[in-house]
Design a protein around this motif. Structure first.
Motif, PDB file in Angstrom:
ATOM      1  N   ALA A 149     -15.037  10.481  -6.262  1.00 15.97           N
ATOM      2  CA  ALA A 149     -14.866  11.257  -7.498  1.00 15.97           C
ATOM      3  C   ALA A 149     -14.731  12.735  -7.169  1.00 15.97           C
ATOM      4  O   ALA A 149     -13.875  13.437  -7.722  1.00 15.97           O
ATOM      5  N   GLU A 150     -15.525  13.197  -6.209  1.00 18.13           N
ATOM      6  CA  GLU A 150     -15.507  14.616  -5.855  1.00 18.13           C
ATOM      7  C   GLU A 150     -14.212  14.969  -5.099  1.00 18.13           C
ATOM      8  O   GLU A 150     -13.533  15.937  -5.429  1.00 18.13           O
ATOM      9  N   THR A 151     -13.902  14.150  -4.087  1.00 16.38           N
ATOM     10  CA  THR A 151     -12.705  14.433  -3.273  1.00 16.38           C
ATOM     11  C   THR A 151     -11.433  14.400  -4.110  1.00 16.38           C
ATOM     12  O   THR A 151     -10.533  15.229  -3.945  1.00 16.38           O
ATOM     13  N   MET A 152     -11.365  13.431  -5.020  1.00 19.27           N
ATOM     14  CA  MET A 152     -10.146  13.268  -5.803  1.00 19.27           C
ATOM     15  C   MET A 152     -10.121  14.200  -7.023  1.00 19.27           C
ATOM     16  O   MET A 152      -9.120  14.263  -7.736  1.00 19.27           O
ATOM     17  N   GLY A 153     -11.232  14.889  -7.266  1.00 20.43           N
ATOM     18  CA  GLY A 153     -11.286  15.812  -8.401  1.00 20.43           C
ATOM     19  C   GLY A 153     -11.402  15.101  -9.737  1.00 20.43           C
ATOM     20  O   GLY A 153     -10.987  15.641 -10.773  1.00 20.43           O
ATOM     21  N   TYR A 154     -11.956  13.884  -9.716  1.00 17.77           N
ATOM     22  CA  TYR A 154     -12.178  13.182 -10.977  1.00 17.77           C
ATOM     23  C   TYR A 154     -13.476  13.718 -11.596  1.00 17.77           C
ATOM     24  O   TYR A 154     -14.399  14.105 -10.892  1.00 17.77           O
ATOM     25  N   GLY A 155     -13.549  13.677 -12.891  1.00 18.46           N
ATOM     26  CA  GLY A 155     -14.721  14.248 -13.566  1.00 18.46           C
ATOM     27  C   GLY A 155     -15.995  13.450 -13.363  1.00 18.46           C
ATOM     28  O   GLY A 155     -17.094  14.015 -13.386  1.00 18.46           O
ATOM     29  N   SER A 156     -15.872  12.161 -13.148  1.00 21.05           N
ATOM     30  CA  SER A 156     -17.090  11.353 -13.098  1.00 21.05           C
ATOM     31  C   SER A 156     -16.906  10.150 -12.176  1.00 21.05           C
ATOM     32  O   SER A 156     -15.774   9.753 -11.871  1.00 21.05           O
ATOM     33  N   THR A 157     -18.043   9.588 -11.775  1.00 22.95           N
ATOM     34  CA  THR A 157     -18.013   8.394 -10.933  1.00 22.95           C
ATOM     35  C   THR A 157     -17.431   7.212 -11.713  1.00 22.95           C
ATOM     36  O   THR A 157     -16.702   6.387 -11.152  1.00 22.95           O
ATOM     37  N   SER A 158     -17.736   7.166 -12.989  1.00 20.70           N
ATOM     38  CA  SER A 158     -17.245   6.017 -13.764  1.00 20.70           C
ATOM     39  C   SER A 158     -15.712   6.067 -13.860  1.00 20.70           C
ATOM     40  O   SER A 158     -15.046   5.028 -13.807  1.00 20.70           O
ATOM     41  N   TYR A 159     -15.156   7.288 -13.966  1.00 20.24           N
ATOM     42  CA  TYR A 159     -13.690   7.369 -13.989  1.00 20.24           C
ATOM     43  C   TYR A 159     -13.119   6.970 -12.624  1.00 20.24           C
ATOM     44  O   TYR A 159     -12.086   6.289 -12.543  1.00 20.24           O
ATOM     45  N   ALA A 160     -13.818   7.372 -11.554  1.00 25.48           N
ATOM     46  CA  ALA A 160     -13.359   7.006 -10.205  1.00 25.48           C
ATOM     47  C   ALA A 160     -13.325   5.479 -10.066  1.00 25.48           C
ATOM     48  O   ALA A 160     -12.382   4.915  -9.488  1.00 25.48           O
ATOM     49  N   LYS A 161     -14.352   4.803 -10.603  1.00 26.13           N
ATOM     50  CA  LYS A 161     -14.398   3.331 -10.534  1.00 26.13           C
ATOM     51  C   LYS A 161     -13.243   2.706 -11.320  1.00 26.13           C
ATOM     52  O   LYS A 161     -12.613   1.744 -10.897  1.00 26.13           O
TER      53      LYS A 161
ATOM     54  N   LEU B 188      -6.706   7.461  -2.991  1.00 28.70           N
ATOM     55  CA  LEU B 188      -7.948   6.846  -3.481  1.00 28.70           C
ATOM     56  C   LEU B 188      -8.259   5.561  -2.711  1.00 28.70           C
ATOM     57  O   LEU B 188      -9.387   5.348  -2.249  1.00 28.70           O
ATOM     58  N   MET B 189      -7.254   4.720  -2.537  1.00 32.75           N
ATOM     59  CA  MET B 189      -7.490   3.441  -1.863  1.00 32.75           C
ATOM     60  C   MET B 189      -7.813   3.652  -0.380  1.00 32.75           C
ATOM     61  O   MET B 189      -8.575   2.890   0.205  1.00 32.75           O
TER      62      MET B 189
ATOM     63  N   PHE C  95       0.832  -1.203   0.000  1.00 32.08           N
ATOM     64  CA  PHE C  95       0.000   0.000   0.000  1.00 32.08           C
ATOM     65  C   PHE C  95       0.872   1.260   0.000  1.00 32.08           C
ATOM     66  O   PHE C  95       0.620   2.219  -0.741  1.00 32.08           O
ATOM     67  N   GLU C  96       1.909   1.254   0.822  1.00 30.18           N
ATOM     68  CA  GLU C  96       2.775   2.427   0.941  1.00 30.18           C
ATOM     69  C   GLU C  96       3.645   2.641  -0.301  1.00 30.18           C
ATOM     70  O   GLU C  96       4.188   3.724  -0.499  1.00 30.18           O
ATOM     71  N   ARG C  97       3.750   1.608  -1.118  1.00 28.69           N
ATOM     72  CA  ARG C  97       4.534   1.762  -2.361  1.00 28.69           C
ATOM     73  C   ARG C  97       3.705   2.319  -3.514  1.00 28.69           C
ATOM     74  O   ARG C  97       4.245   2.654  -4.564  1.00 28.69           O
ATOM     75  N   LEU C  98       2.400   2.412  -3.321  1.00 29.54           N
ATOM     76  CA  LEU C  98       1.564   3.006  -4.373  1.00 29.54           C
ATOM     77  C   LEU C  98       1.895   4.481  -4.531  1.00 29.54           C
ATOM     78  O   LEU C  98       2.396   5.122  -3.593  1.00 29.54           O
ATOM     79  N   GLY C  99       1.558   5.047  -5.683  1.00 28.93           N
ATOM     80  CA  GLY C  99       1.748   6.479  -5.869  1.00 28.93           C
ATOM     81  C   GLY C  99       0.776   7.255  -4.986  1.00 28.93           C
ATOM     82  O   GLY C  99      -0.180   6.684  -4.456  1.00 28.93           O
ATOM     83  N   ASP C 100       1.030   8.545  -4.826  1.00 33.04           N
ATOM     84  CA  ASP C 100       0.198   9.381  -3.941  1.00 33.04           C
ATOM     85  C   ASP C 100      -1.281   9.285  -4.292  1.00 33.04           C
ATOM     86  O   ASP C 100      -2.137   9.137  -3.424  1.00 33.04           O
ATOM     87  N   ASP C 101      -1.573   9.407  -5.588  1.00 30.67           N
ATOM     88  CA  ASP C 101      -2.960   9.433  -6.050  1.00 30.67           C
ATOM     89  C   ASP C 101      -3.664   8.122  -5.690  1.00 30.67           C
ATOM     90  O   ASP C 101      -4.762   8.119  -5.116  1.00 30.67           O
ATOM     91  N   CYS C 102      -3.011   7.003  -5.987  1.00 29.02           N
ATOM     92  CA  CYS C 102      -3.613   5.701  -5.694  1.00 29.02           C
ATOM     93  C   CYS C 102      -3.756   5.487  -4.187  1.00 29.02           C
ATOM     94  O   CYS C 102      -4.735   4.927  -3.720  1.00 29.02           O
TER      95      CYS C 102
ATOM     96  N   GLN D 290      -7.752   0.212 -11.271  1.00 27.33           N
ATOM     97  CA  GLN D 290      -6.326   0.261 -11.642  1.00 27.33           C
ATOM     98  C   GLN D 290      -5.434   0.252 -10.390  1.00 27.33           C
ATOM     99  O   GLN D 290      -4.423  -0.450 -10.332  1.00 27.33           O
ATOM    100  N   CYS D 291      -5.847   1.029  -9.402  1.00 25.31           N
ATOM    101  CA  CYS D 291      -5.028   1.128  -8.187  1.00 25.31           C
ATOM    102  C   CYS D 291      -5.053  -0.189  -7.419  1.00 25.31           C
ATOM    103  O   CYS D 291      -4.028  -0.644  -6.900  1.00 25.31           O
ATOM    104  N   LYS D 292      -6.212  -0.795  -7.350  1.00 33.38           N
ATOM    105  CA  LYS D 292      -6.300  -2.057  -6.604  1.00 33.38           C
ATOM    106  C   LYS D 292      -5.514  -3.151  -7.325  1.00 33.38           C
ATOM    107  O   LYS D 292      -4.868  -3.991  -6.677  1.00 33.38           O
TER     108      LYS D 292
END
Lengths: 187, 291
Positions: A150-162, A136-137, A126-133, A167-169
């Protein structure tokens, strides 16, 4: 339990920054000596020290937990055990660290140490993931809804957040599986 | 089924968000697929463990605390006999005769007061009548007199090394004390740095009233950026019986109250009242393209 041990255990349980710094200041030099006198480096000492504090933190969460010695005696015993286990894994022969009785651990603590050694694989991945991941995780494991993520991370949409969550998981799972200490967990 | 769909299915199962028919189908798949069993076990463990928010916070705090404390680097390991041998040699050489010499120097007509007033300690380059082994002696008097400008204006680059301070780097144990220390720092959201210094003090039969101070300088080596007392915590165990008494160990740490701009800084530890540092270290904060 003496007052210093009580204060330190309390600081550990509550995540008190100043108290934790004091724990490092008071105990790390002695643990450093234990590890470096037994074939380890200063970095090994810090690593073992951190893992031991986490084991004690986890045990202290249980209502049945009672500290029957000083915190330092417990910490020293846990560090010895962790370092002994690591030396054992590296060596083909039996590794024995001199073990005065006062540092003998209960069976429950020995199991907790083994459990934490396994858990560490997940945290380190977990700690080796990038900041963004990692952010998010963290939200995902805190059971935050995809809309909020989606809102907290500043992603445009829920589908992009999913999509991003997957990808992160996937990265996280790959890092765990790539760890040589990882054995496939049986259900 | 794509991997993303598989993950969604496992997560719905773990969160108990499956409709009855989905659940029945998933459990039927589990019965026959070892691969699915392994995947489920891994995800279950991930969710159980990484959902521990308190543990996540603690790990982060421990990581930060750990970064503030030095580990003994190869070649600087105080636990080896090398340091003791060095100190033994120093003590033998500077034993009784050395002490008499030291006292005579402190009482001599050319000496500064035994306790240097704080105003005089502020500048590294102030030309005071200090003992020959003080740090100000590194600057030849003529050099400073020849320069009408304050030292601060000479160093335009905040990351440039200061050769005079560089010359002090490392430990300079005297007959009674030796210090090793390292710096740890954390970048704050405003781009400034929180600097912490932590280390060990070794002392032979240290007087109970001995006090130590830490001074931090930027690379202009003007007035100290910050000065504070080093609070010593005695390490109770492992006292070695040593030539003239017990070798005692203390740990200390000091976090600067001021937040520092990126640049090169030097931290010097002194015994209070002495002008010569027992230890000097260097920290480079936020160098572009480097450490």
């Amino acid at each position: 339990m003496d007052q210093t041990s009580y204060n330190h255990l309390d600081a550990l349980s509550k995540g008190d920054e100043k108290g934790i710094r004091d724990i490092y200041m008071q105990y790390l030099p002695r643990i450093n000596k234990l590890i470096t006198n037994n074939g380890g480096t200063g970095e090994d000492a810090k690593d073992v020290f951190q893992e031991a504090l986490i084991v004690i933190y986890e045990k202290a969460q249980s209502p049945e937990f009672r500290l029957t010695s000083s915190l330092y005696t417990l910490l020293y015993g846990v560090c010895r055990n962790i370092w002994g286990n690591r030396l054992q894994r590296k060596s083909r022969t039996e590794v024995t660290l001199e073990s005065p009785d006062k540092y003998k651990l209960s069976e429950g603590l020995e199991q907790a140490i083994e459990q934490e050694e396994e858990n560490t694989i997940f945290w380190e991945a977990f700690e080796r993931l990038g900041d963004d991941c990692r952010r998010l995780m963290r939200l995902f494991f805190d059971k935050t809804s995809m809309e909020e993520i989606a809102e907290t991370m500043g992603y445009g949409s829920t589908s992009y957040a999913k999509k991003r969550k997957f990808q992160c998981k996937e990265q996280l799972v790959s890092l765990v599986r790539a760890d040589s200490r990882f054995r496939e967990l049986r259900p | 089924m794509t991997k993303e769909q598989l993950y969604d299915r496992i997560e719905a199962y773990l969160e108990q968000q499956m409709a009855p028919e989905e659940l029945a189908a998933f459990e039927a798949d589990l019965q026959v697929s070892q691969e699915l069993q392994l995947e489920l076990a891994l995800h279950r463990k991930l969710h159980q463990e990484l959902a521990k928010a308190g543990k996540a916070r603690l790990r982060e705090q421990l990581r930060k605390a750990s970064a503030e404390f030095p580990v003994e680097r190869p070649g600087r390991r105080w636990n080896t006999g090398r340091w003791l041998t060095g100190l033994a040699v120093a003590i033998i050489i500077m034993g009784a005769a050395g002490r008499a010499w030291w006292l005579s120097r402190q009482n001599g007509p050319q000496e500064s007061p035994a306790v240097t007033p704080p105003a005089q300690q502020d500048s590294l380059y102030r030309q005071t009548e200090e003992p020959a082994d003080t740090i100000s002696n590194i600057t030849p008097p003529t050099e400073e007199k020849a320069s009408p400008e304050p030292e601060q204006k000479k160093v335009a680059d905040a990351f440039a090394s200061n050769p005079r301070l560089e010359a002090l780097l490392g430990a300079a144990p005297d007959t009674l004390y030796a210090i090793s220390a390292d710096a740890g720092f954390t970048r704050r959201p405003d781009g400034r740095y929180e600097l912490s210094i932590a280390g060990l003090l070794r002392a032979v039969e240290a007087p109970a009233d001995a006090r130590f101070v830490l001074r931090v300088y930027d690379n202009t080596a003007g007035n100290a950026v910050e000065e504070g007392p080093l609070k010593l915590v005695k390490i109770e165990e492992d006292e070695d019986i040593y030539a003239f008494g017990k070798l005692q160990r203390f740990s200390f740490s000091y976090t600067l109250k001021k937040r520092l701009s990126p640049g090169t800084y030097y931290y010097l530890a002194f015994k209070e009242g002495k002008a010569a540092p027992l230890f000097a270290g260097k920290a480079v904060l936020g160098k572009p393209g480097g450490g």
